[in-house]
Design an enzyme around this catalytic site. Structure first.
Site, short mmCIF file in Angstrom:
data_model
loop_
_atom_site.label_atom_id
_atom_site.label_comp_id
_atom_site.label_asym_id
_atom_site.label_seq_id
_atom_site.Cartn_x
_atom_site.Cartn_y
_atom_site.Cartn_z
N GLY A 70 -104.28 39.14 57.48
CA GLY A 70 -103.01 38.94 58.16
C GLY A 70 -102.26 40.25 58.40
O GLY A 70 -101.69 40.46 59.47
N THR A 71 -102.28 41.12 57.40
CA THR A 71 -101.54 42.38 57.53
C THR A 71 -102.09 43.21 58.69
O THR A 71 -101.33 43.75 59.50
CB THR A 71 -101.61 43.17 56.21
OG1 THR A 71 -100.95 42.41 55.20
CG2 THR A 71 -100.92 44.52 56.34
N ASN A 145 -92.84 32.66 54.38
CA ASN A 145 -93.72 32.61 53.21
C ASN A 145 -92.98 32.47 51.89
O ASN A 145 -93.58 32.13 50.88
CB ASN A 145 -94.61 33.86 53.18
CG ASN A 145 -93.81 35.14 53.16
OD1 ASN A 145 -93.01 35.41 54.06
ND2 ASN A 145 -93.98 35.92 52.12
N GLN A 175 -98.81 31.46 57.03
CA GLN A 175 -98.54 30.28 56.20
C GLN A 175 -98.58 28.97 56.99
O GLN A 175 -98.26 27.91 56.46
CB GLN A 175 -97.17 30.41 55.51
CG GLN A 175 -97.08 31.56 54.52
CD GLN A 175 -97.97 31.39 53.29
OE1 GLN A 175 -98.53 30.32 53.04
NE2 GLN A 175 -98.12 32.46 52.52
N SER A 194 -104.60 34.43 58.45
CA SER A 194 -105.48 34.96 57.41
C SER A 194 -106.38 33.86 56.84
O SER A 194 -106.00 32.69 56.86
CB SER A 194 -104.59 35.55 56.32
OG SER A 194 -105.35 35.83 55.19
N HIS A 196 -107.72 33.71 53.55
CA HIS A 196 -107.67 33.34 52.13
C HIS A 196 -106.53 32.40 51.76
O HIS A 196 -106.42 31.98 50.61
CB HIS A 196 -107.65 34.61 51.25
CG HIS A 196 -106.36 35.33 51.23
ND1 HIS A 196 -105.51 35.31 50.16
CD2 HIS A 196 -105.77 36.11 52.16
CE1 HIS A 196 -104.45 36.06 50.42
NE2 HIS A 196 -104.58 36.56 51.63
N CYS A 317 -96.80 39.72 47.36
CA CYS A 317 -97.00 41.09 47.83
C CYS A 317 -95.83 41.99 47.47
O CYS A 317 -95.94 43.19 47.47
CB CYS A 317 -97.18 41.12 49.34
SG CYS A 317 -98.46 40.01 49.89
#
Lengths: 372, 383
Positions: A70-71, A145, A175, A194, A196, A317
């Site tokens: 995602g980042t 998130n 999310q 993302s 995961h 994070c």
């Protein structure tokens, strides 16, 4: 252990992983290889790409680029789109967007932040007022998130494009993908998510772009992903992502309904003298954020870990910072911010687990307050 | 021609009849610090020589021995035959290529055909011919090339000096127990006692779940940074959560820290006595925080009989930070993990608590039982 920190990451789905691993071990060829083996891998990747895309967008109108997460997707979108003028976002973004905006500022792009309400959803009118003819990018997180608050990105994108048709509209969907129903509209140029967070491995993500949208690569090299993201494809991660998503999307709306019931059940069972609710009732069914005012969330999370329950303290994070930037922007005071716990579910979450967790959360918060 | 490292030691020559013991410990420490690297260690007149190592590992060896207490300085040089030809070949390798220099010769083998002055002049002359940018300056040269003619038909040449850690070999000045917190001060305190030859064992207090695993990891990292100096590769942790909770529940809030420190000292002393350690070591510096006033230090001392060494007591924070940076601990020390949970910190800690008040408040607790309970949580970490 009862795992209720699924917004941070999820347990990899064993079936999806086994399936992906079997293929990746047997077909270890480089997808770019010009012989049959390489072609077989490349064909399987294409299938995974098409499937993932089809869950949220019309494949005739959108394309999907695989990234490392995602980042990276957020960063590629932002640095590709915002090169001049100003860039607009919300005070409720994940660090991947917020920090990238800080870097935009270093590079001479003016950054503007729209306020959020007490649940973390953006004030759409305020956001619109920040958009002008010099705006090159607008970025709005889909599901917050830290609170689960939902932004109506389709409606916001429509209004943004009506005001400035040339600016780029992107959304961080980390999310929301695989959790709530998403259908990308033509006004949404870029959408990042993302693997995961939906039962696949860490290290894979995707950036969906509108066709004909001119995206610039962040990583240069061998020209993979249509020259938009070089580097030999993460075959295991990508296939695992596709297989995990296949499962999630097959029961998306039933899971959502059930988890919404669990979320409300958990809230009902929590001692309202100890906990205050932060998450909105119309938000993501996957997240319930509360605050044990006067207690310390990180200490509570360790107390709960000792009792066999894993819950988060807001965004994993940024858990090294004392107070959440986003929740501060929601207007909460220090006492509330200190006590934040984020409980987040997955379709694997069972009803008994919710009951057990509620009791233990009550007991831990009570113990904390008695001792301190 | 063989690459060697010459080690000179610091205070050992002062030790008279105990010199043999000091040298033995010193050699042992050098061997420990070089564990995992093939080498040979030999004593020669007043110095040690590391030989027979792989040349590519020279810097690694130099780095390790520079941290061994008792090393005054070291030089990387060459062990060669004692003919003038060979000495010159070695000198060429160690000599600078420009600037001012001189050659200084020490001749243990007095039957050598040339005397020291003659050797220096000859080698110096040849070096100038080889490196035209070199100039001789016998009074204040930028570089000195040393030639050592030994009695066994060999010679040493070297040029630069590396600074050693100084002090005395660890293991020659008894054993102490360092209360290590994870902050800046305590690792420096441990370093300073090890520098005077003390074996420094480590004890860390934590209050999980109020503090996190990261804080413990941080202390292990600090212990690892210290270990090339202290040669100690273990750490014991003790959980004091129950004690903090009891103090918080029953005693005056302003004495929170004072009382906790008294417990820490009691636990540390028990641990020290059980492990044959002769003193406690802390990183306290007078007046640095509310608990480190003379009254605060007195109240901690009052509960133990072992001496408490506080090598930083007269240091300013800046001086401590400077030393912390030198050891390489600073960056780790300032990582943001709470070593002692701030949820228990009173808003206004007592600065000059009277002993009678402290004892009265402490009387509300079952001190003995709490100490026993905490000691039972001791956990040894080897790294």
């Amino acid at each position: 252990m009862i795992y209720l920190d699924n917004a941070a990451t999820t347990r990899p789905d064993e079936e999806a992983l086994a399936r992906a691993q079997r293929f990746a071990s047997e077909n270890y060829f480089n997808p770019s290889a010009s012989y049959g083996g390489g072609f077989a891998v490349s064909a399987r990747l294409k299938e995974a790409r098409e499937n993932l895309l089809s869950y949220i967008a019309d494949p005739a109108k959108f394309e999907l680029v695989f990234t490392s997460g995602g980042t990276e997707s957020d960063n590629q979108a932002i640095f590709s789109a915002a090169r001049r003028g100003n860039a607009v976002t919300t005070a409720g973004e994940h660090a991947a967007v917020e920090r990238a905006f800080a870097e935009l500022k270093n590079r001479g792009v003016e950054t503007r932040f729209a306020p959020v309400d007490r649940y973390g959803a953006v004030d759409a009118d305020a956001l619109l007022s920040l958009v002008d003819e010099k705006t090159s990018l607008v970025s709005v997180i889909h599901v917050n998130n830290e609170t689960g608050a939902l932004n109506d990105i389709a409606a916001i994108a429509r209004r943004v494009k009506a005001k400035n048709p040339r600016c780029v509209f992107m959304s961080d969907g980390v999310q929301s993908f695989g959790k709530i129903l998403v259908r990308l509209t033509q006004e949404i140029d870029l959408y990042a998510f993302s693997a995961h967070k939906i039962g696949a491995l860490k290290g894979t993500g995707a950036l969906v772009k509108r066709k004909n949208f001119s995206l610039a690569p962040l990583i240069h090299g061998g020209g993979q992903e249509g020259n938009l993201r070089s580097g030999t494809e993460n075959v295991l991660g990508i296939l695992d992502f596709a297989y995990a998503a296949e499962k999630k999307f097959s029961s998306l709306s039933e899971d959502g309904k059930r988890l919404k019931r669990y979320r409300e059940m958990l809230w009902d069972m929590l001692d309202h003298g100890l906990f205050m609710r932060i998450s909105p009732s119309e938000g993501s069914p996957y997240i319930l954020t509360v605050s044990a005012e006067g207690a310390r969330g990180e200490v509570l999370s360790r107390m709960l870990w000792e009792r066999g329950i894993a819950v988060g303290t807001g965004s994993a994070c940024s858990s090294k910072r004392r107070f959440s930037r986003v929740l501060t922007a929601c207007g909460y005071g220090e006492k509330t911010l200190d006590g934040v716990l984020r409980v987040s579910f997955s379709p694997e979450t069972a009803e008994e687990e919710i009951c057990f967790a509620a009791n233990e959360m009550n007991a831990a918060a009570k113990e904390f307050k008695e001792k301190l | 021609m063989e690459r060697v490292i010459i080690i000179r030691y610091a205070e050992i020559h002062l030790k008279g009849k105990n010199r043999g013991f000091f040298e033995h410990v010193f050699a042992n420490n050098l061997e420990r610090s070089l564990r995992g690297i093939r080498h040979e260690l030999h004593r020669t007149s007043g110095r040690w020589l590391i030989e027979k190592f792989e040349e590519t590992r020279t810097e690694e060896i130099a780095e390790r021995i520079s941290k061994v207490f008792g090393v005054h300085s070291y030089s990387v040089g060459y062990l060669i035959g004692s003919s003038m030809e060979e000495i010159f070949e070695g000198a060429k390798l160690v000599a600078p290529h420009e600037g001012t220099f001189k050659v200084e010769t020490h001749r243990a083998y007095k039957q050598y055909p040339l005397n020291s002055m003659e050797i220096s002049a000859e080698i110096g002359g040849r070096l100038i011919e080889t490196y035209p940018a070199l100039r001789v300056d016998v009074h204040s040269p930028q570089h000195t090339v040393y030639v050592d003619v030994r009695e066994n038909g060999s010679a040493l040449v070297f040029c630069a000096f590396g600074e050693g850690a100084g002090g005395m070999p660890v293991g020659t000045s008894g054993k102490g127990l360092l209360l290590i917190s994870g902050g800046i001060d305590s690792p420096v305190a441990g370093y300073m006692m090890a520098k005077r030859g003390m074996t420094v064992e480590l004890l860390h207090f934590h209050s999980y779940p109020y503090t996190n695993e990261g804080a413990k990891e941080k202390v292990v990292s600090l212990a690892k940074i210290l270990s090339p100096y202290t040669l100690v590769t273990r750490l014991t942790t003790v959980k004091v959560t129950k004690i903090q909770e009891e103090i918080h529940a029953k005693c005056a809030a302003e004495l929170n820290v004072t009382l906790l420190r008294r417990f820490m000292f009691r636990i540390a002393e028990r641990f020290a006595k059980e492990h044959g350690l002769q003193c406690l070591i802390t990183g306290e510096s007078l007046g640095q925080v509310a608990s480190q006033t003379i009254e605060g230090l007195t109240s901690s001392n009052a509960v133990v009989s072992l001496p408490v060494l506080r090598p930083l007591v007269g240091f300013d924070k800046e001086e401590i930070i400077l030393r912390s940076r030198k050891i390489g601990a600073y960056e780790t020390s300032v990582l943001p993990f709470e070593d002692c949970c701030t949820v228990f910190l009173p808003e206004h800690p007592a600065i000059r608590p009277a002993l009678s008040f402290i004892e009265e408040e402490e009387g509300k607790l079952n001190v003995q039982a709490l100490v026993e309970e905490a000691l039972a949580t001791a956990e040894k970490i080897e790294f």
